[in-house]
Design a protein around this motif. Structure first.
Motif, short mmCIF file in Angstrom:
data_model
loop_
_atom_site.label_atom_id
_atom_site.label_comp_id
_atom_site.label_asym_id
_atom_site.label_seq_id
_atom_site.Cartn_x
_atom_site.Cartn_y
_atom_site.Cartn_z
N UNK A 51 0.84 -1.21 0.00
CA UNK A 51 0.00 0.00 0.00
C UNK A 51 0.87 1.26 0.00
N UNK A 52 1.97 1.23 0.72
CA UNK A 52 2.89 2.36 0.74
C UNK A 52 3.57 2.52 -0.61
N UNK A 53 3.97 1.41 -1.23
CA UNK A 53 4.68 1.48 -2.52
C UNK A 53 3.83 2.19 -3.57
N UNK A 54 2.55 1.87 -3.63
CA UNK A 54 1.67 2.48 -4.62
C UNK A 54 1.54 3.99 -4.39
N UNK A 55 1.34 4.39 -3.15
CA UNK A 55 1.19 5.82 -2.83
C UNK A 55 2.49 6.55 -3.07
N UNK A 56 3.61 5.98 -2.62
CA UNK A 56 4.90 6.64 -2.76
C UNK A 56 5.34 6.73 -4.22
N UNK A 57 5.05 5.70 -5.00
CA UNK A 57 5.43 5.73 -6.42
C UNK A 57 4.75 6.90 -7.12
#
Length: 85
Positions: A51-57
Motif C-alpha cells: 500500500x505504501x509502494x503504490x502511494x509513494x510511487x
C-alpha cells in the motif's frame, strides 16, 4: 511538497537514502538528467508494504501531472508509517 515528503517517508522505511546516485559526494549533471528521465525506479518490496509502494510511487513521479493533486492522500500513509516503525 509531496515529492520531498515521499522521499522522507521512503527513506525512513528503507533505512537509507532511496537514490543510489545521491550517496556519491559528487553528483554529476548526467546523474541529475538520468534521474529526471527515469525517476526513482522500482521501490523495493523489502521493508515497504505494498500500500505504501503504490502511494509513494505516485508521489515520487518525476512528472508533476502524475502526482496527486494535493498532499491529502499521503496523510494516511504518513500516520501508518509512524505506527509501522
Amino acid at each position: 511538497d509531496q515529492f520531498a515528503l515521499g522521499l522522507v517517508m521512503l527513506e525512513s522505511l528503507l533505512g537509507r537514502h532511496p537514490f543510489e546516485i545521491c550517496q556519491d559526494a559528487c553528483w554529476e549533471e548526467s546523474s541529475a538528467r538520468s534521474f529526471a528521465r527515469n525517476g526513482i525506479g522500482e521501490i523495493p518490496e523489502d521493508n515497504v508494504p505494498s500500500a505504501f509502494r503504490e502511494i509513494l510511487a505516485r508521489a515520487l513521479s518525476t512528472a508533476p501531472e502524475n502526482r496527486y493533486r494535493d498532499i491529502l492522500p499521503l496523510y494516511p500513509c504518513s500516520t501508518k508509517l509512524v505506527l509501522y516503525q
